[in-house]
Design a protein around this motif. Structure first.
Motif, PDB file in Angstrom:
ATOM      1  N   THR A 152       0.836  -1.200   0.000  1.00  0.00           N
ATOM      2  CA  THR A 152       0.000   0.000   0.000  1.00  0.00           C
ATOM      3  C   THR A 152       0.868   1.246   0.000  1.00  0.00           C
ATOM      4  OG1 THR A 152      -1.717  -1.171   1.233  1.00  0.00           O
ATOM      5  CG2 THR A 152      -1.853   1.221   1.194  1.00  0.00           C
ATOM      6  N   SER A 153       0.448   2.247  -0.734  1.00  0.00           N
ATOM      7  CA  SER A 153       1.200   3.504  -0.815  1.00  0.00           C
ATOM      8  C   SER A 153       1.139   4.227   0.529  1.00  0.00           C
ATOM      9  CB  SER A 153       0.618   4.398  -1.907  1.00  0.00           C
ATOM     10  OG  SER A 153       0.612   3.735  -3.149  1.00  0.00           O
ATOM     11  N   VAL A 154       2.285   4.331   1.184  1.00  0.00           N
ATOM     12  CA  VAL A 154       2.342   4.969   2.499  1.00  0.00           C
ATOM     13  C   VAL A 154       3.482   5.975   2.627  1.00  0.00           C
ATOM     14  CG1 VAL A 154       1.219   3.061   3.721  1.00  0.00           C
ATOM     15  CG2 VAL A 154       3.705   3.029   3.400  1.00  0.00           C
ATOM     16  N   LEU A 155       4.399   6.017   1.658  1.00  0.00           N
ATOM     17  CA  LEU A 155       5.564   6.902   1.737  1.00  0.00           C
ATOM     18  C   LEU A 155       5.333   8.106   0.842  1.00  0.00           C
ATOM     19  CD1 LEU A 155       8.348   4.166   1.447  1.00  0.00           C
ATOM     20  CD2 LEU A 155       7.436   5.195   3.540  1.00  0.00           C
ATOM     21  N   PRO A 156       4.939   9.261   1.404  1.00  0.00           N
ATOM     22  CA  PRO A 156       4.599  10.418   0.558  1.00  0.00           C
ATOM     23  C   PRO A 156       5.832  11.052  -0.075  1.00  0.00           C
ATOM     24  CG  PRO A 156       4.497  11.029   2.869  1.00  0.00           C
ATOM     25  CD  PRO A 156       4.762   9.543   2.837  1.00  0.00           C
ATOM     26  N   SER A 171      -0.939   1.520  -5.277  1.00  0.00           N
ATOM     27  CA  SER A 171      -2.062   0.998  -4.492  1.00  0.00           C
ATOM     28  C   SER A 171      -2.310   1.895  -3.276  1.00  0.00           C
ATOM     29  CB  SER A 171      -1.775  -0.448  -4.050  1.00  0.00           C
ATOM     30  OG  SER A 171      -2.833  -0.949  -3.256  1.00  0.00           O
ATOM     31  N   PRO A 172      -3.008   3.003  -3.449  1.00  0.00           N
ATOM     32  CA  PRO A 172      -3.574   3.533  -4.693  1.00  0.00           C
ATOM     33  C   PRO A 172      -2.642   4.514  -5.410  1.00  0.00           C
ATOM     34  CG  PRO A 172      -4.422   4.760  -2.855  1.00  0.00           C
ATOM     35  CD  PRO A 172      -3.480   3.741  -2.264  1.00  0.00           C
ATOM     36  N   ALA A 223      -1.510  13.372  -1.805  1.00  0.00           N
ATOM     37  CA  ALA A 223      -0.090  13.560  -2.092  1.00  0.00           C
ATOM     38  C   ALA A 223       0.441  12.273  -2.697  1.00  0.00           C
ATOM     39  CB  ALA A 223       0.679  13.909  -0.820  1.00  0.00           C
ATOM     40  N   PRO A 224       1.214  12.359  -3.782  1.00  0.00           N
ATOM     41  CA  PRO A 224       1.788  11.144  -4.369  1.00  0.00           C
ATOM     42  C   PRO A 224       2.588  10.370  -3.335  1.00  0.00           C
ATOM     43  CG  PRO A 224       2.125  13.042  -5.806  1.00  0.00           C
ATOM     44  CD  PRO A 224       1.600  13.578  -4.519  1.00  0.00           C
ATOM     45  N   ALA A 225       2.517   9.060  -3.433  1.00  0.00           N
ATOM     46  CA  ALA A 225       3.192   8.225  -2.437  1.00  0.00           C
ATOM     47  C   ALA A 225       3.680   6.937  -3.074  1.00  0.00           C
ATOM     48  CB  ALA A 225       2.246   7.915  -1.277  1.00  0.00           C
ATOM     49  N   LEU A 226       4.668   6.333  -2.424  1.00  0.00           N
ATOM     50  CA  LEU A 226       5.230   5.051  -2.826  1.00  0.00           C
ATOM     51  C   LEU A 226       4.888   4.007  -1.784  1.00  0.00           C
ATOM     52  CD1 LEU A 226       8.856   6.184  -3.787  1.00  0.00           C
ATOM     53  CD2 LEU A 226       7.008   5.693  -5.375  1.00  0.00           C
ATOM     54  N   SER A 227       4.823   2.785  -2.227  1.00  0.00           N
ATOM     55  CA  SER A 227       4.725   1.672  -1.291  1.00  0.00           C
ATOM     56  C   SER A 227       6.127   1.133  -1.025  1.00  0.00           C
ATOM     57  CB  SER A 227       3.836   0.572  -1.869  1.00  0.00           C
ATOM     58  OG  SER A 227       4.427   0.007  -3.021  1.00  0.00           O
TER      59      SER A 227
END
Length: 601
Positions: free
Chosen positions: A9-13, A100-101, A483-487
């Motif tokens: 899941t995307s949690v790292l902004p 995701s997402p 805000a764009p984020a990475l998993s």
């Protein structure tokens, strides 16, 4: 069903999508570099220099090379590079597909006056949608009461309850024009008035189309006018007349001089209509009275409810119309409740009713804020009559000059400003007012929903009104934006190509001469000694020589900077150092040099 974990899941902004794109693109470039270096290393170990040269060619040339070599090791190396290199270029697309997402939601709370990242006014007035952005209006904690003055007149003298705003007669109340003038209210105490009377059916045709729940503004002891709004802004101009079942909530402001007063109004109208026959069953009348005059729809019929229902039933039996209700005044609010049985006649036959309407109306107007403006309001345009500005959400739209008929005393033409800041219409929530059944006219489910949510609705509507036409700073706004984020998975997959690229660089460093790390141009430059460069270790040409295309005797030759040419010559009959049997020579006519073939590194 697979439940996404925190790893996928995307949690790292990150700050912007461009940062995310750079990370993915650099990862793809690292993977392409790793593919190039690894294939170059395999060519080096296989002593397949021609295969290495094919890496710089296009797909067509590689195809000819592979087809001419068959399933040899050199062909497999070129084929693998031709497949893996484009796939490595799509690695960033793979990383994007793992979103995701792909974003996280950030939330902050501030007052609407200091929120600079949005145009809340435009968003509210235009009902605009901005992708990846949302703002929520939490309950307002600053709905302090306004400023009032003692009543200048009694209920009986004023003709109804008023909220008094200054000592000159400036006040706001409920328009009583929809009440039959035959029904004179009786003042029971200093806060209550009641009325109830029967009247001829001819009057019903006049009363029925009048608007209900319209606020009335007294600018002084003589000049007054109803609260007007534009039909396009407030559908209650249509729904508030005649029958039907609906509700209206609105926040409006009245400004006189520098004093601005904000009011909250709620109007509920419930109707029953019968055409053929033009009468309503007695049981339905009793049920309608019970539902509208009881705080709990499940209550048993009370004596007062039964008495009121009997009066209406008797009025219908006598072929008359009826109006009854109450006015109630508190310090900061006025309210009115009425029920009417209207036998509406047509223009041709003033005696026989065309249809009968049983209509209940409840109106409440409450002063929620008073404030002093830095400057007094000014007229939008000059007018020779008494008039007011008309605004919607703080924006001036027009004046009441064209509606005014009162002559102007010198210096007294402009009253102030009326602003219909925010309006909410609830239709088809409480029931269907086109039938003669009480259960359909007032739905208990819709009424219960309204009672459970009315406080929240009031708060949101007040917040909206203050943002549009009042004190924006008093409204709290929960701003939510994506805000764009990475998993963690994307981050890991972005780092792996970097590690592979580092390993590939270490492997290709085993080519000590550097021919499998450099271009063919660098190899020609070094082996033909176009300058002082050495051929035992090739690298970048810091000062690349000029190589020309010369045509000599119909042959195209590669010309060198000093007038020589590059070409492949046979060794027989030339006074050259004797090479090994497998050697070939690149000859520069300025200086020649024998180059060992790459099959013997």
């Amino acid at each position: 069903m697979l439940v996404p974990s925190s790893f996928t899941t995307s949690v790292l902004p990150v700050q912007e999508n461009v940062v995310k794109n750079i990370i993915f693109r650099v990862s793809a470039l690292c993977l392409q570099l790793a593919v190039y270096n690894l294939c170059s290393y395999f060519a080096f170990k296989s002593k397949a220099y021609t295969s290495f040269l094919m890496f710089a060619e296009d797909h067509i040339q590689r195809f000819f090379f592979v087809s001419s070599r068959g399933w040899s090791r050199s062909a497999i190396i070129v084929l693998g590079f031709a497949i893996l290199s484009p796939l490595a270029g799509l690695y960033d697309t793979l990383l994007w597909s793992l979103d995701s997402p792909g974003y996280v939601i950030k939330s902050s709370r501030d007052n609407a006056g200091s929120v600079s990242s949005i145009d809340a006014e435009a968003a509210i007035t235009g009902n605009l949608f901005k992708s990846g952005f949302n703002f929520t209006l939490p309950p307002m904690n600053d709905l302090s009461r306004g400023d009032i003055v003692p009543a200048r007149q009694s209920l009986a003298d004023a003709g109804g309850p008023l909220i008094w705003l200054d000592d000159e007669g400036f006040s706001v109340g409920i328009d009583s024009l929809s009440r039959n003038p035959r029904c004179i209210p009786e003042t029971t105490d200093d806060r209550n008035q009641v009325w109830g009377c029967q009247f001829p059916n001819n009057d019903s045709s006049v009363i029925f189309p009048l608007p209900l729940g319209q606020p009335f503004i007294w600018w002084d002891g003589n000049q007054s006018e109803p609260m007007r709004s534009f039909r396009t802004d407030n559908l209650w101009n249509s729904l508030g007349t005649g029958g039907d079942t609906a509700a209206m909530k609105q926040v409006f402001t009245v400004t006189k001089g520098r004093r601005r007063h904000t009011f909250f109004e709620t109007v509920l109208k419930v109707s029953m209509v019968s055409r053929f026959p033009a009468s309503i069953d007695d049981a339905e009348i009793l049920e309608m009275v019970r539902r509208t005059f009881s705080n709990d729809a499940a209550d048993n019929i009370q004596p007062a409810t039964q008495t009121l229902a009997d009066v209406i039933i008797t009025t219908q039996a006598n072929h008359l119309s009826f109006s009854g209700g109450t006015f109630f005044r508190q310090d900061f609010s006025v309210s009115a409740t009425s029920i009417e049985l209207l036998n509406v006649t047509n223009q041709d036959d003033r005696i026989s009713p065309e249809y009968v309407v049983l209509r209940y109306t409840s109106t409440n107007i409450t002063l929620i804020r008073s404030e002093t403006l830095p400057n007094p309001v000014t007229p939008l345009s000059p007018c020779p009559l008494y008039f007011s500005n008309l605004a919607t959400g703080g924006r001036l739209r027009s004046t009441t000059c064209y509606l005014s008929t009162a002559t102007q005393d010198p210096g007294s033409g402009f009253h102030g400003q009326l602003d219909a800041s925010a309006v909410l219409i609830l239709s088809d929530v409480f029931g269907d007012g086109s039938t003669a059944r009480a259960a359909t006219a007032l739905n208990e489910t819709g009424l219960l929903w309204y009672q459970n949510h009315t406080e929240h609705i009031d708060q949101v509507l007040a917040s909206r009104a203050f943002i549009l036409g009042g004190d924006r700073g008093s409204v709290l706004v929960d701003v939510q934006h994506t805000a764009p984020a990475l998993s963690y998975l994307q981050l890991l997959l972005s780092l792996i190509p970097t590690l592979i690229a580092l390993v590939s660089i270490l492997l290709i460093k085993k080519d000590k001469r550097g021919y499998f790390q450099s271009s063919f141009f660098a190899a020609v430059h070094a082996t033909t000694h176009l300058d002082e460069s050495q051929c035992d270790k090739v690298g970048y040409s810091h000062v690349p020589p000029e190589i020309r295309l010369d045509v000599v005797d119909g042959h195209v030759l590669l010309g060198t900077p000093h007038g020589g040419t590059l070409g492949i010559v046979t060794l027989g009959g030339m006074d050259l150092p004797t090479p090994t049997e497998k050697n070939a020579a690149f000859v520069n006519q300025d200086s020649y040099h024998t180059v060992p073939t790459m099959e013997d590194p």
